[in-house]
Write an enzyme that holds these catalytic residues in place. Sequence first.
Site, PDB file in Angstrom:
ATOM      1  N   ASP A  57      52.823  42.263  51.596  1.00  0.00           N
ATOM      2  CA  ASP A  57      52.620  42.015  50.159  1.00  0.00           C
ATOM      3  C   ASP A  57      53.956  42.315  49.484  1.00  0.00           C
ATOM      4  OD1 ASP A  57      52.069  42.197  47.436  1.00  0.00           O
ATOM      5  OD2 ASP A  57      50.033  42.956  47.752  1.00  0.00           O
ATOM      6  N   TYR A  86      47.590  48.176  47.908  1.00  0.00           N
ATOM      7  CA  TYR A  86      46.846  47.816  46.689  1.00  0.00           C
ATOM      8  C   TYR A  86      45.352  47.994  46.958  1.00  0.00           C
ATOM      9  CZ  TYR A  86      45.567  44.429  42.958  1.00  0.00           C
ATOM     10  OH  TYR A  86      45.053  43.795  41.871  1.00  0.00           O
ATOM     11  N   LYS A 128      52.137  38.016  38.718  1.00  0.00           N
ATOM     12  CA  LYS A 128      53.066  39.006  38.202  1.00  0.00           C
ATOM     13  C   LYS A 128      54.393  38.340  37.825  1.00  0.00           C
ATOM     14  CE  LYS A 128      49.632  41.634  39.253  1.00  0.00           C
ATOM     15  NZ  LYS A 128      49.483  42.396  40.473  1.00  0.00           N
ATOM     16  N   ARG A 172      41.651  18.251  45.807  1.00  0.00           N
ATOM     17  CA  ARG A 172      41.634  19.596  46.375  1.00  0.00           C
ATOM     18  C   ARG A 172      42.892  19.882  47.187  1.00  0.00           C
ATOM     19  NH1 ARG A 172      38.525  19.805  50.546  1.00  0.00           N
ATOM     20  NH2 ARG A 172      36.601  19.080  49.550  1.00  0.00           N
TER      21      ARG A 172
END
Length: 396
Positions: free
Chosen positions: A187, A115, A212, A61
């Site tokens: 962002d 967003y 993206k 993890r």
Amino acid sequence: MTDDTPPLRPATRIAAAGRRKEWTQGIVNTPVWRASTILFDSVADLRRASASPNDRLYYGRRGTPTQWSLADALTELEPGAAGTMLYPSGVAAIAMALLSVLKPGDELLMVDSAYEPTRAFCRNVLAPMGITTRFYDPLAGGAIADLFSDATRAIFLESPGSLTFEVQDVPAICAAANARGIVTLLDNTWATPLYFPALAKGVDLTILACTKYIVGHSDAMLGSVTATAGHFEALRRTTHQFGQHVGPDDAALASRGLRTLDVRLRQHQAGALEVARWLETHPGVARVLHPALPTCPGHAIWARDFAGSTGLFAFVLQGGDDAARAALIDGLDHFGIGFSWGGFESLALPVDPAAIRSATRWQAEGPVVRLHIGLEDPADLIADLKRGLDRFAAGG
Ligand SMILES: *Cc1c(COP(=O)(O)O)cnc(C)c1O
């Protein structure tokens, strides 16, 4: 290197970033290490690992060199960064960044052009925790200080804004925030650190939907948060508490994408500008929302602060209705219809920004189309859009 050696240019840093010999073992790309259990030689060895679990293989993890190599590369591309945490999506990155700085009773200032899922997180997760959100005008600049209250703990920025592309005065907002000990989060998915070095401009935590442009090929989901020294430990703690983990195969895809980021962005930039400038001249188009065009709100700030523009922008149609817009989009040959962006392929999406606002009013002359300009030849994309605008003029 001596002190007068100029900093390496982004394309050079991208080629080398994150490729530590101890991780690659001499292979060009860091291999895909798949792991849950890590085996130790002895109880003493296990205890040593437990004492410093971030510095060595400990448990799956916490990642392996495959994920560390990507995180390290993103840190190297961001001057002023102490470290980067990875997430299974951009939305998970936004959620963890916000939760690492906010606690019940705090107030968050959120840009009105954010967003939409970022807004939804404020409404559906932060509000029930007792964290209030106030939305602010993306063009507020330093005047954002007028909104500060004793409870204001953080400001969230997104520049340019999703769908409407207003460019924010990030340095002015961060200076105002700094003076009051308020944390800033950005962002930075549209520009990436190549075209907007967020921490160098005053931001505390910078967020990328790596889905993206970092992945760049529309075949994996990933997010990242890169933070300054003052904020990285809290970010790491929160991230571990929430059990966030990115699969090694996805991390390897993102590392592969990263190597061509500079050359892809140059091409996205050139293609998008060519298409945007052509759209500006078409009588069926009322406005083009592209930060590199002088008509875009905040364009002067873009010219001052950004090193380039990328492939995503929108345009407002002159009159017409939803059916006419659908006729334009449905018949396109070289644009896919779908969410996300940042891959090699062009996309077209109907968007309705006015419905999402709360602090500001957004008005348009007609329906809005968002485009992502991929790596196709712009002349073919323009011819395709010309036929689409003819269908639009015919009324769908
Ligand atoms: C797509 C996007 C996100 C979310 O990324 P996912 O990986 O899809 O969760 C966040 N911010 C912006 C600006 C985006 O375009």
